[in-house]
Enzyme design. Structure first.
Site, PDB file in Angstrom:
ATOM      1  N   SER A 191     -86.412 -56.171 -25.273  1.00 26.65           N
ATOM      2  CA  SER A 191     -87.820 -55.864 -25.482  1.00 26.65           C
ATOM      3  C   SER A 191     -87.955 -54.676 -26.430  1.00 26.65           C
ATOM      4  CB  SER A 191     -88.498 -55.614 -24.128  1.00 26.65           C
ATOM      5  OG  SER A 191     -89.897 -55.647 -24.269  1.00 26.65           O
ATOM      6  N   LYS A 243    -114.259 -52.602 -23.541  1.00 27.81           N
ATOM      7  CA  LYS A 243    -113.684 -51.288 -23.226  1.00 27.81           C
ATOM      8  C   LYS A 243    -112.692 -51.413 -22.074  1.00 27.81           C
ATOM      9  CE  LYS A 243    -113.027 -46.886 -23.210  1.00 27.81           C
ATOM     10  NZ  LYS A 243    -112.207 -46.297 -24.277  1.00 27.81           N
TER      11      LYS A 243
END
Length: 365
Positions: A191, A243
């Site tokens: 990763s 948001k």
């Protein structure tokens, strides 16, 4: 018995007072430390060649008698002289071929020995080691030449995208200066770890190191039903439709989940483009599934360039280069040591736990 009980109570009271005083001092020190942060540190350098010479010398002293040691010393001196002579001859030939120098000019040639700078990156979920690595790289770039090399011994199962993105950018600084960069993977570079590793000109992996995991994952619990069961209301106020998409405490709508998945997909595309940029020979769609490979399989998939341990690579480098381990350490004032000891301990424990949990996803077998 009554005396022992009273004495025990006295000891407990005394211990309580001492602990309270320590906590007060630590609190004052923490506040003072925050007002005047001390971020100074220092670079340490260790020459690997000298370590190898010491190992060899100790073993020879125990394996050979005095006469054999004298013969070894003579043979070594002869070998060193022949090596220096060969290096000078090569340097003269290179200079003459490159600049058309005359014989008089060639005689003044100095042999410039290659230097290899070694860094260690042991990554947690926040890529905290990048704080040290940025200083180490800054120091190395003040001295490194294009004929030198930087080797990073990298171990990481990945973590936060932005943190590993910054760590990758630190390695990019080396490439931008035209200095060869090699990454050695002894255990795992998955990763975010592979996000860093793929920047290198050359990736060396141990045969059973875990490599890959070119994917993105996000997971979080949701306590909304538990809160509802106990008649606890959860209110969230935002300005801007996106948001906040998903939350741990409230109901997550299908639209919010879709937006969250969309963000993950966009991050995955960025990750794939990043890997493709530095390793264009990869079949990115085959390897960017989030899967991992052992080093020997990673080589076949062109995720790495050769098999071997960092020890193999650096010991071989010592034959022709001066190899230096470079590390950066922060200086800590007494205030910082007292004030942040508990805080750092808790934070490190939490980070370590999350790192271990993250590493479990990259464990094979």
């Amino acid at each position: 018995m009554e005396f022992l009980a009273e004495y025990g109570i006295f000891l407990l009271k005394a211990l309580t007072i001492v602990v309270s005083i320590v906590l007060v001092i630590a609190g004052v020190a923490a506040v003072s430390g925050k007002q005047k942060p001390n971020h100074d540190g220092f670079i340490t350098v260790n020459k690997v060649n000298d370590d190898l010479d010491d190992y060899k010398e100790i073993l020879e002293e125990n394996l050979y008698d005095k006469d054999e040691l004298k013969e070894l010393e003579k043979a070594r001196d002869k070998e060193d002289k022949e090596k220096v002579k060969a290096e000078k001859a090569k340097a003269k030939a290179d200079k003459k071929a490159g600049k058309g120098a005359g014989e008089d000019d060639v005689d003044t040639v100095e042999v410039i020995k290659k230097r290899v700078f070694v860094l260690d990156f042991d990554g947690d979920i926040k890529a905290s080691a990048a704080d040290f690595m940025r200083e180490e790289i800054t120091a190395i770039l003040t001295m490194a030449r294009k004929e030198d090399e930087v080797v990073v011994r990298l171990e990481s199962g990945g973590g936060m995208v932005h943190s590993y993105g910054l760590a990758s950018s630190q390695l990019q600084r080396i490439k931008d200066k035209g200095i060869p960069l090699t990454v050695c993977i002894d255990k795992v570079a998955a990763s975010g770890g592979y996000m860093m590793a793929c920047i290198a000109d050359k990736i060396v992996s141990a045969p059973f190191a875990i490599v890959g995991s070119i994917g993105v994952v996000a997971q979080l619990p949701n306590f909304s039903r538990l809160l509802k069961k106990h008649d606890v209301d959860f209110e969230m106020f935002t300005a801007g439709e996106y948001k906040r998409t998903v939350t741990m405490f409230g109901h997550n709508s299908a639209k919010a989940k879709d937006k969250f998945r969309e963000d993950l997909e966009e991050t995955h595309v960025l990750f794939k483009n990043h890997v493709t940029r530095f390793r264009p020979g990869l079949n990115i769609e085959e390897v960017a599934t989030g899967d991992t490979w052992y080093g020997q399989d990673a080589l076949e998939n062109k995720l790495v360039d050769q098999l071997g341990t960092s020890d193999d690579y650096l010991v071989a480098a010592c034959n022709d280069a001066d190899v230096f381990e470079v590390s950066y350490e922060f200086k800590k004032s007494l205030q910082e040591k007292l004030g942040f000891a508990v805080q750092m301990g808790v934070e490190k424990a939490a980070t370590r736990f999350l790192t271990i949990m993250n590493a479990q996803t990259h464990t094979k077998g």
